[in-house]
Scaffold this motif. Structure first.
Motif, PDB file in Angstrom:
ATOM      1  N   GLU A  75       0.829  -1.212   0.000  1.00 13.67           N
ATOM      2  CA  GLU A  75       0.000   0.000   0.000  1.00 13.67           C
ATOM      3  C   GLU A  75       0.863   1.263   0.000  1.00 13.67           C
ATOM      4  N   PHE A  76       1.871   1.266   0.882  1.00 12.18           N
ATOM      5  CA  PHE A  76       2.697   2.468   1.000  1.00 12.18           C
ATOM      6  C   PHE A  76       3.592   2.652  -0.221  1.00 12.18           C
ATOM      7  N   LYS A  77       4.177   1.547  -0.684  1.00 12.70           N
ATOM      8  CA  LYS A  77       5.051   1.653  -1.863  1.00 12.70           C
ATOM      9  C   LYS A  77       4.271   2.132  -3.078  1.00 12.70           C
ATOM     10  N   ASN A  78       3.050   1.627  -3.210  1.00  9.14           N
ATOM     11  CA  ASN A  78       2.192   2.056  -4.313  1.00  9.14           C
ATOM     12  C   ASN A  78       1.867   3.547  -4.195  1.00  9.14           C
ATOM     13  N   LEU A  79       1.535   3.986  -2.980  1.00  7.32           N
ATOM     14  CA  LEU A  79       1.228   5.397  -2.748  1.00  7.32           C
ATOM     15  C   LEU A  79       2.419   6.278  -3.117  1.00  7.32           C
ATOM     16  N   ARG A  80       3.608   5.872  -2.691  1.00  9.41           N
ATOM     17  CA  ARG A  80       4.800   6.665  -2.988  1.00  9.41           C
ATOM     18  C   ARG A  80       5.062   6.726  -4.494  1.00  9.41           C
ATOM     19  N   ASN A  81       4.893   5.593  -5.163  1.00  8.60           N
ATOM     20  CA  ASN A  81       5.074   5.576  -6.619  1.00  8.60           C
ATOM     21  C   ASN A  81       4.104   6.517  -7.320  1.00  8.60           C
ATOM     22  N   MET A  82       2.843   6.514  -6.857  1.00 11.21           N
ATOM     23  CA  MET A  82       1.829   7.360  -7.483  1.00 11.21           C
ATOM     24  C   MET A  82       2.140   8.835  -7.258  1.00 11.21           C
ATOM     25  N   TYR A  83       2.626   9.162  -6.047  1.00  8.87           N
ATOM     26  CA  TYR A  83       3.028  10.538  -5.770  1.00  8.87           C
ATOM     27  C   TYR A  83       4.166  10.949  -6.687  1.00  8.87           C
ATOM     28  N   ASP A  84       5.142  10.053  -6.825  1.00 13.91           N
ATOM     29  CA  ASP A  84       6.282  10.360  -7.693  1.00 13.91           C
ATOM     30  C   ASP A  84       5.816  10.610  -9.124  1.00 13.91           C
ATOM     31  N   GLU A  85       4.852   9.795  -9.557  1.00 12.48           N
ATOM     32  CA  GLU A  85       4.340   9.975 -10.925  1.00 12.48           C
ATOM     33  C   GLU A  85       3.664  11.324 -11.106  1.00 12.48           C
ATOM     34  N   VAL A  86       2.821  11.685 -10.123  1.00 11.92           N
ATOM     35  CA  VAL A  86       2.135  12.976 -10.216  1.00 11.92           C
ATOM     36  C   VAL A  86       3.149  14.117 -10.165  1.00 11.92           C
ATOM     37  N   ASN A  87       4.129  13.995  -9.272  1.00 11.45           N
ATOM     38  CA  ASN A  87       5.126  15.069  -9.151  1.00 11.45           C
ATOM     39  C   ASN A  87       6.008  15.216 -10.378  1.00 11.45           C
ATOM     40  N   ALA A  88       6.187  14.113 -11.104  1.00 11.87           N
ATOM     41  CA  ALA A  88       7.048  14.142 -12.293  1.00 11.87           C
ATOM     42  C   ALA A  88       6.349  14.830 -13.463  1.00 11.87           C
ATOM     43  N   ASP A  89       5.037  15.027 -13.332  1.00 12.10           N
ATOM     44  CA  ASP A  89       4.237  15.628 -14.409  1.00 12.10           C
ATOM     45  C   ASP A  89       3.748  17.004 -13.931  1.00 12.10           C
ATOM     46  N   GLU A  90       4.402  18.049 -14.407  1.00  9.01           N
ATOM     47  CA  GLU A  90       4.163  19.401 -13.871  1.00  9.01           C
ATOM     48  C   GLU A  90       2.679  19.804 -13.922  1.00  9.01           C
ATOM     49  N   SER A  91       1.983  19.458 -15.012  1.00 12.08           N
ATOM     50  CA  SER A  91       0.579  19.891 -15.107  1.00 12.08           C
ATOM     51  C   SER A  91      -0.301  19.083 -14.152  1.00 12.08           C
ATOM     52  N   ALA A  92       0.000  17.790 -13.973  1.00 15.87           N
ATOM     53  CA  ALA A  92      -0.736  16.956 -13.009  1.00 15.87           C
ATOM     54  C   ALA A  92      -0.495  17.469 -11.587  1.00 15.87           C
ATOM     55  N   LYS A  93       0.745  17.799 -11.313  1.00 18.94           N
ATOM     56  CA  LYS A  93       1.129  18.295  -9.990  1.00 18.94           C
ATOM     57  C   LYS A  93       0.358  19.572  -9.657  1.00 18.94           C
ATOM     58  N   THR A  94       0.304  20.501 -10.598  1.00 19.24           N
ATOM     59  CA  THR A  94      -0.399  21.771 -10.384  1.00 19.24           C
ATOM     60  C   THR A  94      -1.888  21.536 -10.183  1.00 19.24           C
ATOM     61  N   MET A  95      -2.477  20.677 -11.026  1.00 20.14           N
ATOM     62  CA  MET A  95      -3.905  20.378 -10.896  1.00 20.14           C
ATOM     63  C   MET A  95      -4.215  19.755  -9.528  1.00 20.14           C
ATOM     64  N   PHE A  96      -3.359  18.822  -9.101  1.00 19.49           N
ATOM     65  CA  PHE A  96      -3.577  18.146  -7.820  1.00 19.49           C
ATOM     66  C   PHE A  96      -3.434  19.123  -6.652  1.00 19.49           C
ATOM     67  N   GLU A  97      -2.454  20.009  -6.724  1.00 18.66           N
ATOM     68  CA  GLU A  97      -2.269  21.006  -5.665  1.00 18.66           C
ATOM     69  C   GLU A  97      -3.466  21.952  -5.583  1.00 18.66           C
ATOM     70  N   ASN A  98      -3.975  22.358  -6.744  1.00 17.51           N
ATOM     71  CA  ASN A  98      -5.171  23.211  -6.755  1.00 17.51           C
ATOM     72  C   ASN A  98      -6.344  22.499  -6.092  1.00 17.51           C
ATOM     73  N   PHE A  99      -6.521  21.244  -6.468  1.00 16.33           N
ATOM     74  CA  PHE A  99      -7.599  20.428  -5.907  1.00 16.33           C
ATOM     75  C   PHE A  99      -7.480  20.350  -4.381  1.00 16.33           C
ATOM     76  N   ARG A 100      -6.273  20.061  -3.897  1.00 16.34           N
ATOM     77  CA  ARG A 100      -6.022  19.962  -2.458  1.00 16.34           C
ATOM     78  C   ARG A 100      -6.312  21.276  -1.744  1.00 16.34           C
ATOM     79  N   ASN A 101      -5.878  22.369  -2.337  1.00 13.07           N
ATOM     80  CA  ASN A 101      -6.079  23.680  -1.709  1.00 13.07           C
ATOM     81  C   ASN A 101      -7.559  24.023  -1.601  1.00 13.07           C
ATOM     82  N   ILE A 102      -8.314  23.727  -2.662  1.00 11.20           N
ATOM     83  CA  ILE A 102      -9.755  23.994  -2.639  1.00 11.20           C
ATOM     84  C   ILE A 102     -10.430  23.158  -1.553  1.00 11.20           C
ATOM     85  N   GLN A 103     -10.066  21.878  -1.491  1.00 14.99           N
ATOM     86  CA  GLN A 103     -10.647  20.993  -0.472  1.00 14.99           C
ATOM     87  C   GLN A 103     -10.327  21.457   0.944  1.00 14.99           C
TER      88      GLN A 103
END
Ligand SMILES: [Ca+2]
Ligand SMILES: [Ca+2]
Lengths: 118, 118
Positions: A21-49
């Protein structure tokens, strides 16, 4: 002598770190962080929430516009393959943590539960 | 293969149950419950605190009268030997739980912390 609580807590920490579970979570975070537009979209989503949660906690009014903005954002991130995988990984990790907490907190639950029923 | 998270969580549960902190807390609860006037005073104290906490969370106003009533109640329970011992036992147990949680949650803390600093 009783087992040291801290020693076994460190074993849980290690088991979490090495869990699928944790290794999968870390991999998914790394994937999102490696993609600048995904990272920005996710951060916006988090901030709104976060902003909506804080308003709710403070008993502040949430406007119709804010609700619609949040709904649009949810729809947007759900359509994004990488982000939605990250969110699923977070949810699985969160459910695991909830289960672990239930197990660990059982002695205190029992103590407080028995009090309430008296 | 990685250690099973749930297996070690049950070991923490057992270690808590057998710890001096938990046994002391249970003994103090039993003492307060065995004394009807102490039990009633403690329940009143808890209800007043819970009520104030809920109002705070909901962003409701807390009157000067309510603040004074709560302060009087705190002074009252602090003077009660058995209840104040129970409250000390609760605080010690609570600090231990906080420490255990910090240990167990370290992998997730690190993951989220690393994200924020990016
Ligand atoms: Ca009774
Ligand atoms: Ca960046």
């Amino acid at each position: 002598m009783a087992v040291n609580m801290y020693d076994v807590a460190y074993e849980v920490e290690k088991a979490i770190r090495e869990s699928a579970e944790f290794k999968n979570l870390r991999n998914m975070y790394d994937e999102v962080n490696a993609d600048e537009s995904a990272k920005t979209m996710f951060e916006n989503f988090r901030n709104i929430q976060l902003n909506l949660q804080q308003k709710q906690m403070m008993g502040e009014d949430i406007s119709q516009e804010e609700v619609e903005q949040a709904q649009k954002m949810v729809a947007l991130v759900q359509q994004h393959a990488t982000i939605s995988k990250l969110m699923e990984a977070e949810q699985r990790m969160s459910m695991t943590i909830t289960e672990l907490n239930k197990i660990i907190m059982a002695p205190l639950e029992e103590l407080y539960g028995s009090l309430e029923n008296k």
